[in-house]
Each structure stands twice: as C-alpha cells, then as structure tokens.
Write a protein that holds these residues in place. Structure first.
Motif, PDB file in Angstrom:
ATOM      1  N   TYR A  51      -2.593  15.070  -9.764  1.00 24.62           N
ATOM      2  CA  TYR A  51      -2.684  15.531  -8.685  1.00 24.62           C
ATOM      3  C   TYR A  51      -1.075  16.732  -8.393  1.00 24.62           C
ATOM      4  N   PHE A  52      -1.222  16.813  -9.038  1.00 28.49           N
ATOM      5  CA  PHE A  52      -0.046  18.317  -9.695  1.00 28.49           C
ATOM      6  C   PHE A  52      -1.288  19.207 -10.043  1.00 28.49           C
ATOM      7  N   MET A  53      -2.074  19.419 -10.686  1.00 25.60           N
ATOM      8  CA  MET A  53      -3.107  20.106 -10.746  1.00 25.60           C
ATOM      9  C   MET A  53      -4.117  20.644  -9.822  1.00 25.60           C
ATOM     10  N   ALA A  54      -4.750  19.585  -8.915  1.00 20.96           N
ATOM     11  CA  ALA A  54      -4.817  19.719  -7.703  1.00 20.96           C
ATOM     12  C   ALA A  54      -4.254  20.368  -6.466  1.00 20.96           C
ATOM     13  N   ARG A  55      -3.104  20.245  -6.631  1.00 16.00           N
ATOM     14  CA  ARG A  55      -1.831  21.199  -5.721  1.00 16.00           C
ATOM     15  C   ARG A  55      -1.800  22.470  -6.424  1.00 16.00           C
ATOM     16  N   ASP A  79      -9.432  16.358   2.147  1.00 19.28           N
ATOM     17  CA  ASP A  79      -9.246  17.475   2.721  1.00 19.28           C
ATOM     18  C   ASP A  79      -7.647  17.217   2.908  1.00 19.28           C
ATOM     19  N   LEU A  80      -6.700  18.583   3.156  1.00 18.95           N
ATOM     20  CA  LEU A  80      -5.607  18.346   2.958  1.00 18.95           C
ATOM     21  C   LEU A  80      -4.886  18.205   4.981  1.00 18.95           C
ATOM     22  N   ARG A  81      -6.393  18.187   5.637  1.00 24.29           N
ATOM     23  CA  ARG A  81      -5.858  18.324   7.153  1.00 24.29           C
ATOM     24  C   ARG A  81      -5.333  16.888   7.298  1.00 24.29           C
ATOM     25  N   LEU A  82      -5.941  16.506   6.792  1.00 21.30           N
ATOM     26  CA  LEU A  82      -5.757  14.254   6.846  1.00 21.30           C
ATOM     27  C   LEU A  82      -3.900  14.240   6.215  1.00 21.30           C
ATOM     28  N   TRP A 135      -0.196   6.888  -0.307  1.00 22.87           N
ATOM     29  CA  TRP A 135      -0.624   5.161  -0.416  1.00 22.87           C
ATOM     30  C   TRP A 135      -1.432   4.966   0.522  1.00 22.87           C
ATOM     31  N   ARG A 136      -1.408   5.988   2.062  1.00 19.27           N
ATOM     32  CA  ARG A 136      -2.390   5.551   2.777  1.00 19.27           C
ATOM     33  C   ARG A 136      -3.546   5.942   2.850  1.00 19.27           C
ATOM     34  N   ILE A 137      -3.958   7.159   2.446  1.00 21.02           N
ATOM     35  CA  ILE A 137      -4.500   8.739   2.598  1.00 21.02           C
ATOM     36  C   ILE A 137      -4.948   8.562   1.326  1.00 21.02           C
ATOM     37  N   THR A 138      -4.035   9.548   0.802  1.00 29.47           N
ATOM     38  CA  THR A 138      -4.291  10.374  -0.819  1.00 29.47           C
ATOM     39  C   THR A 138      -5.347   8.690  -1.598  1.00 29.47           C
ATOM     40  N   VAL A 139      -4.654   7.871  -2.319  1.00 26.81           N
ATOM     41  CA  VAL A 139      -4.923   7.361  -2.706  1.00 26.81           C
ATOM     42  C   VAL A 139      -6.014   6.781  -2.815  1.00 26.81           C
ATOM     43  N   PRO A 140      -6.318   5.933  -1.789  1.00 26.22           N
ATOM     44  CA  PRO A 140      -7.422   5.450  -0.772  1.00 26.22           C
ATOM     45  C   PRO A 140      -8.178   6.764  -1.027  1.00 26.22           C
ATOM     46  N   MET A 141      -8.200   7.757  -0.766  1.00 27.38           N
ATOM     47  CA  MET A 141      -9.480   8.854  -0.529  1.00 27.38           C
ATOM     48  C   MET A 141      -9.831   9.083  -2.306  1.00 27.38           C
TER      49      MET A 141
END
Length: 303
Positions: free
Chosen positions: A100-104, A199-202, A218-224
C-alpha cells in the motif's frame, strides 16, 4: 475496386490472425502438458506400483493405504499445511501495508521501492537461507543477540515457537522466520500491482459521503485488492507446503514437513511408490481446493 481489395485483405488476414491466436493460446497448454501433466502422470503411475528390488512393477494400493493410516504421514501433512498457512498470514500482514505504501509513493520513489523488494532475488536462495543460521545464533549472530536482549524468548517460549530460552535456531520460530523472509516478495508484488491500479476517486467519493479513512479502507481498498490478496496468498502458500530447503537448514526435529519426508522416501529409503504417493497427495491437497475455489469464483462472476 478498393472495397474488393480491402475485403480480400480482410479474408487473408482473418485466417492468419486466427491461426496466430490459436498458436499463442496453445503454446502454454503444450508447455503444461509436457512439463507438468506428463511428469505427474508418470509419478502417479509409480505411486500405484510396488518395489521389486531396484525397480517398480505391478499395481498396488499399499502406499496409499499406509499414507492414510500412518500417523506420522498425517501429522506431517497437517504440520506442512499449518506452517504454510501461518507463513501466508504473516506475509499478508507485513506485505499489505508495504505494498500500500509503495502504491501511494511518488512516481520517482516507486521504482526504487520495487527494486528493494526484488533485490534479494539477485542473491542465491540457498545462500540467503543459510545466512540465517549465523544471524540467529544466540552468541555470534546479531539477530539472535538482539532477540535475547529484548527478551523475545519470554514471548516465544509460551507460544511453543522455541524449545528453550535463548534457543532461536532449529525451532518453529526459525522455520517460520525463514519462510516469511523468503516468500514475502511473492506477496508484495501482486498486491502492489493491484493497489497501484486502484481508482483513488472511489476513496474521495467515500470520504465525501462521510466515510472515515478506516471505513474507506475496509469497504473499498480491501475488496478492490481481493485479486492481489488471493494471488499473493497462493504464491506463498503453495511453495511453502512442499518446502524442503528451509526446514532442512532452519527447522528442527519438531518441524518435520512433507518436503523432507518426500526426500527421505526417495533417496534414503529408496521407496519410490511411497514417495510418489506422498507427492501426488501433496499436489492434490493444493490443486483440488484451488480448482474448486476458482470454479466458485467463475460461477459467482457469471451471475
């Protein structure tokens, strides 16, 4: 005239494109057939044979009967699955925040971080595992001395991960540590590939609707990122089940895994049918649940 020429060109291209597509799709299947399915069929045939001197012959189910009735083999399979599962969970717990840190991270920092993850592959796998024998030594290794200085054995001993205070080598702790160190990049890379495309817009929309950062995670990043979690978990779990080098170098008598049993049956006991039945069962333990899971995922996606 031009339309006729274009139509003829399309008719010529279509068979060629179709044949090229079939060749591209067919090559991986040929590879799997030659280097996986065919050797597996040979091993499967040997597993149903029996030893006659230095050769295998006949059709015999004794190897599978022994495998299903002998407590040593059953406990070894259970231990292999347990250590592989623990390693996968630890790799996920460590790898997800790092990915997650690498992606951001910034566009300039991402290649450096990615190279840092892949850097251990530039060194021999055997040397990297063998180095932990020196690092974990309680007297000469700096990792072992550091663990002793912070009294980590007081936590590890009640959990059964070490056998005695200050004894970090040849224990379940050293085994799990070695497997986590070795297979952590296989968890990080698929997670990074998935999280980098998120997609960070989500997340912005979720925050606009009143979601806290933790709820959005928990509701967006983890499921995606579910695909990356599954891919990384499989890449870690599957090789850990049949691992031989790390248990041999870092594990102890109480960390017997199926890879070591397989080696002993092949090269020490010279019992090829028994070793083949162990190998076939190990493959089925991994492939059958994976196939069932993929089938359920495909049916869920089709609904």
């Amino acid at each position: 005239m031009a339309a006729d020429l274009a139509g003829r060109a399309d008719r010529v291209k279509t068979p060629f494109a179709f044949k090229a597509r079939r060749a591209v799709i067919g090559l991986p299947y040929v590879w799997l057939l030659v280097f996986f399915l065919l050797p597996f069929v040979i091993v499967l045939r040997i597993s149903f044979a029996e030893m006659e001197g230095a050769r295998t012959a006949g059709f015999h189910l004794g190897s599978y009967a022994t495998l299903l009735s002998d407590e040593i083999y059953l406990s070894t399979y259970a231990q292999s699955l347990m250590y592989a599962g623990i390693t996968t969970l630890i790799c996920l717990a460590i790898g997800y925040p790092f990915a997650y840190f690498m992606a951001r991270a910034s566009a300039t920092a991402q290649p450096l971080l990615l190279m840092g993850v892949m850097l251990p592959f530039w060194t021999s796998f055997l040397l990297r595992v063998y180095a932990w024998k020196g690092l974990l030594d309680a007297e000469t290794g700096w990792v072992g001395r550091l663990l002793g200085h912070v009294h980590a054995d007081q936590l590890l001993l009640p959990l059964g991960l070490i056998s005695a205070p200050g004894q970090f080598m040849y224990t379940p702790f050293s085994l799990i540590l070695g497997m986590v160190y070795t297979y952590l990049p296989f968890m990080v890379l698929p997670l990074y590939g998935t999280l980098a495309k998120l997609d960070l817009r989500l997340l912005e929309a979720a925050q606009d609707l009143g979601a806290t950062p933790w709820q959005a995670f928990w509701r967006i990043t983890v499921p995606m990122s579910k695909a990356g979690i599954l891919a990384g978990s499989m890449l870690v779990f599957i090789p850990c089940v049949g691992e031989y080098v790390i248990p041999e170098l870092l594990g102890g008598p109480e960390t017997l895994m199926i890879g070591r049993v397989l080696w002993d049956e092949f090269f020490s006991n010279n019992d090829w049918p028994m070793a083949s039945s162990i190998a076939v069962t190990m493959v089925l333990l991994v492939i059958v649940p994976l196939a069932v899971f993929n089938d359920s995922q495909a049916k869920a996606a089709a609904r």
